[in-house]
Design an enzyme around this catalytic site. Structure first.
Site, PDB file in Angstrom:
ATOM      1  N   HIS A   1       0.819  -1.215   0.000  1.00  0.00           N
ATOM      2  CA  HIS A   1       0.000   0.000   0.000  1.00  0.00           C
ATOM      3  C   HIS A   1       0.859   1.274   0.000  1.00  0.00           C
ATOM      4  CE1 HIS A   1       0.758   0.947   4.286  1.00  0.00           C
ATOM      5  NE2 HIS A   1       0.809  -0.371   4.423  1.00  0.00           N
ATOM      6  N   ASP A   2       0.403   2.271  -0.718  1.00  0.00           N
ATOM      7  CA  ASP A   2       0.989   3.622  -0.728  1.00  0.00           C
ATOM      8  C   ASP A   2       2.413   3.672  -1.291  1.00  0.00           C
ATOM      9  OD1 ASP A   2      -1.062   5.407   0.883  1.00  0.00           O
ATOM     10  OD2 ASP A   2      -0.870   3.542   2.009  1.00  0.00           O
TER      11      ASP A   2
ATOM     12  N   GLY B   1       4.589  -1.263   2.908  1.00  0.00           N
ATOM     13  CA  GLY B   1       3.888  -0.009   2.646  1.00  0.00           C
ATOM     14  C   GLY B   1       4.810   1.196   2.593  1.00  0.00           C
TER      15      GLY B   1
END
Length: 301
Positions: free
Chosen positions: A161-162, A179
């Site tokens: 994520h991200d 992440g």
């Protein structure tokens, strides 16, 4: 004695999505949004599931048993081999190739995710996602995991994520990005390597196989170890990317001065960059160090 006749399944493609109205093309890059109506002429296998609301650009090939979610926006000339899953709010540019069992756009694995949040995956053009590759959506409402252009993600690799992924990057088989990892252009991460959250990998860096990367890796450098430490300048990689001998020599000289300095790494890098303001490579190194959040990896012996 007669042998049993084997009946082969017959796979059929349909030339366009069965809709009464043509779709509007709306694809990455986000600053290039086409509003002109286009009749979709993509080749879509009859077993593929294209949910109502999905946008498919022209010239795409979508193979058997693929699933394209309702909030997916797929640009022109993409190839989805069989069993590809595109889910969530995912925007994909043009000329990408996605191999079987890749899953792109799945919900973040971050435990801080709040149900009801709308998060995104944004992918550019010319990327290759090999078998079983996964790309997760961002965590916070409105945030995005971003991948630029012309990258290669080998089998069983993972983008958390991200993450912010630049262009011309190779992520090796079985390598995993936690992440918020950031990877700059032309970096290479070899197979079975893990990169922990918030780590940054500089331009033209090269990470060895079966490594654990816990600190930022400077641009132009080779890192290796568990945890990874900086070894040497990525000479062969730079030469393959068109760096001439003199430019590589200047980078090596700067790195020696940098790590021999008695001042802080950030101060030494800024001093070197100020002494040669026209040297783009020194500016890149100084800027990278100044923006470090996890600290710079040590030099190995």
């Amino acid at each position: 004695m007669k042998t049993a006749e084997v009946t082969k399944p017959i796979f059929k493609y349909r030339s366009r999505i069965p809709e009464t109205k043509p779709y509007k093309l709306n694809c990455i890059p986000s600053d290039r949004v086409t509003t002109e109506d286009k009749v979709v002429t993509s080749k879509i296998h009859t077993t593929a599931v294209i949910e109502e609301g999905a946008v498919i650009g022209a010239g795409c090939t979508i193979g058997p048993y693929c699933h394209v979610d309702r909030d997916v926006r797929l640009g022109d000339n993409n190839v989805l081999h069989s069993h590809v899953s595109l889910v969530g709010s995912t925007r994909i540019g043009s000329a990408n190739e996605i191999f079987p069992y890749a899953c792109i756009g799945g919900r973040t694995e971050d435990m801080k995710f709040k149900y009801g949040s709308v998060t995104h995956v944004e992918i550019g053009n010319g990327n290759v996602f090999r078998e079983y590759c996964t790309v997760n959506s961002a965590t916070d409402d409105g945030a995005a995991t971003r991948i630029a252009h012309n990258n290669t993600f080998l089998s069983d690799s993972h983008v958390g994520h991200d993450c912010k992924i630049g262009s011309h990057i190779v992520l090796g088989c079985g390598s995993k990005l936690a992440g918020h990892v950031e990877i700059d252009d032309y970096a290479t991460v070899n197979g079975m390597t893990g990169v922990i959250q918030f780590v940054r990998l500089g331009k033209y860096s090269f990470i060895g196989a079966i490594n654990k990367v816990t600190k930022d890796i400077l641009p132009f450098m080779i890192a290796e170890g568990n945890p990874s430490v900086i070894r040497v300048v990525n000479t062969i990689g730079l030469e393959r990317r068109g760096f001439d001998v003199e430019r590589v020599r200047r980078i090596k000289s700067a790195m020696r001065d940098l790590f021999k300095s008695s001042t802080s790494l950030q101060g030494a890098a800024q001093t070197l960059a100020d002494a040669r303001p026209d040297d783009v490579d020194l500016r890149e190194i100084a800027s990278f160090i100044a923006g470090s959040r996890t600290g710079i990896a040590k030099v190995g012996t």
